[in-house]
Design an enzyme around this catalytic site. Structure first.
Site: not given
Ligand SMILES: *Cc1c(COP(=O)(O)O)cnc(C)c1O
Length: 361
Positions: A102, A172, A196
């Protein structure tokens, strides 16, 4: 109906109570004669949902007054680009801690927009750990330092964050938001896709300090500017109203559980069961992440060979487990234990792991 033991990585488990509440309100929202999805986003009904969701987020995550809570679209992936578009001004560099898949995607987008520098990397350890704080070097002309608090695929997590002084710290937090208390004041901006830990996909939360949302560069289109959404309280255009409504129910559920500190303890207990099954297996299961970088949201592990891993996945599915196959990029096995995953699911998994070992060890 029997609920699956849902260890999906995202979209992921949503509390059963929340799904049932949503079902009750699905056709007729608070006697309006229509569902929340059928209403104007300018209606009093929806305005209340919008406000309550932001207020609950503030309350549960203890977000100071001088931050905005934005409810956007486009997923965390859009934030990979929106962040440098707004904050990576000419003459500055976006500093990134490279911890895995990521972080790499965030870095790739920053390069499209401007200058990027890697402030620390654990690539030489196959991303099986996060860097120590003393390994992180922030360039003098950094516009910000970006970290990925939890690497969903590798199964690593920061357990403390660097002090970056006047350089805004960005994270993030897509896969660990609201799983544990965080000192928000250390951060300039936090973002997370909802699918999530916060509810269904479709809404992306951005927590941004006032000064960073004050004025985005004039060259950026309206929808991609933080100031547009901050000024409009996230009602600049049609929001993902049903996703926001669901997120509100999830936040109320978290509040009912006693809040984030309580969930933190529960999450530690949950993953503790699985890590104990790994560590007590005498090497039959091998944890992927270095012990001090282990994630409390995504437990990654391997077995002696791929055939055994395949058999594990197949037999687990027959027993009602879902989502235990590792990410296609790294293989192996992964159990995602987000907030809504129950202790009972984790107990059942730990038990299954022991039985599988007895039969195949
Ligand atoms: C799932 C995830 C993403 C991607 O998210 P989207 O909403 O599908 O763009 C980005 N960063 C992390 C750490 C993730 O777990």
């Amino acid at each position: 109906m029997t609920r699956a033991y849902n260890f999906n990585a995202g979209p992921a488990a949503i509390p059963l109570e929340v799904l049932q509440q949503a079902q009750e309100q699905f056709v007729d929202y608070q006697g309006a004669g229509m569902s929340i999805m059928e209403m104007s986003h300018r209606s009093t009904f929806y305005e209340q949902v919008n406000n309550e969701t932001q207020d609950l987020m503030r309350e549960l995550f203890q977000i100071p007054e001088n931050y905005h809570v934005l409810l956007l679209q486009g997923g965390a992936s859009t934030q990979f680009a929106m962040l440098p578009m707004n904050l990576l001004t000419p003459g500055k560099v976006g500093a990134y801690v490279q911890t895995g898949a990521w972080a790499d995607k965030a870095i790739k987008e920053a390069k499209v927009i401007g200058e990027m520098a890697v402030a620390a990397s654990t690539a030489s350890d196959s991303f099986m750990r996060v860097p120590r704080l003393d390994e992180i070097v922030v360039p003098e002309n950094a516009a910000y330092l970006h970290v990925t608090s939890n690497e969903t695929i590798g199964g690593t997590q920061f357990h403390e964050f660097p002090d970056t002084g006047s350089v805004p710290l960005i994270s993030d937090m897509s896969s660990d938001i609201l799983s544990r208390p965080v000192d928000i004041g250390k951060f300039g901006l936090i973002y997370a896709g909802a699918q999530k830990n916060l509810g269904p996909s479709g809404v992306t939360v951005v927590i941004i300090r006032d000064d960073l949302a004050a004025d985005s560069p004039k060259s950026i289109p309206a929808m991609l500017r933080y100031d547009t959404h901050a000024k409009a309280k996230s009602l600049y255009n049609t929001p993902p109203s049903f996703s926001v409504f669901m997120m509100k129910l999830v936040l109320q559920w978290i509040k009912g559980k006693g809040g984030v500190a309580q969930l933190d303890q529960l999450n530690r207990d949950k993953t503790g069961l699985i890590y104990d099954a790994i560590d007590g297996s005498g090497g039959f299961y091998k944890g992927c992440a270095h012990t001090d970088s282990r994630s409390i949201m995504n437990v990654t592990f391997r077995m002696a060979n791929e055939e055994l891993e395949k058999l594990f996945v197949k037999q687990s599915e027959a027993e009602g487990f879902v989502g235990l196959k590792g990410h296609r990029d790294v293989g192996g096995l992964r159990a995602s234990t987000y907030n809504a995953v129950t202790l009972e699911s984790c107990q059942a998994l730990a038990q299954f792991m022991k039985e599988f070992q007895q039969k195949n060890g």
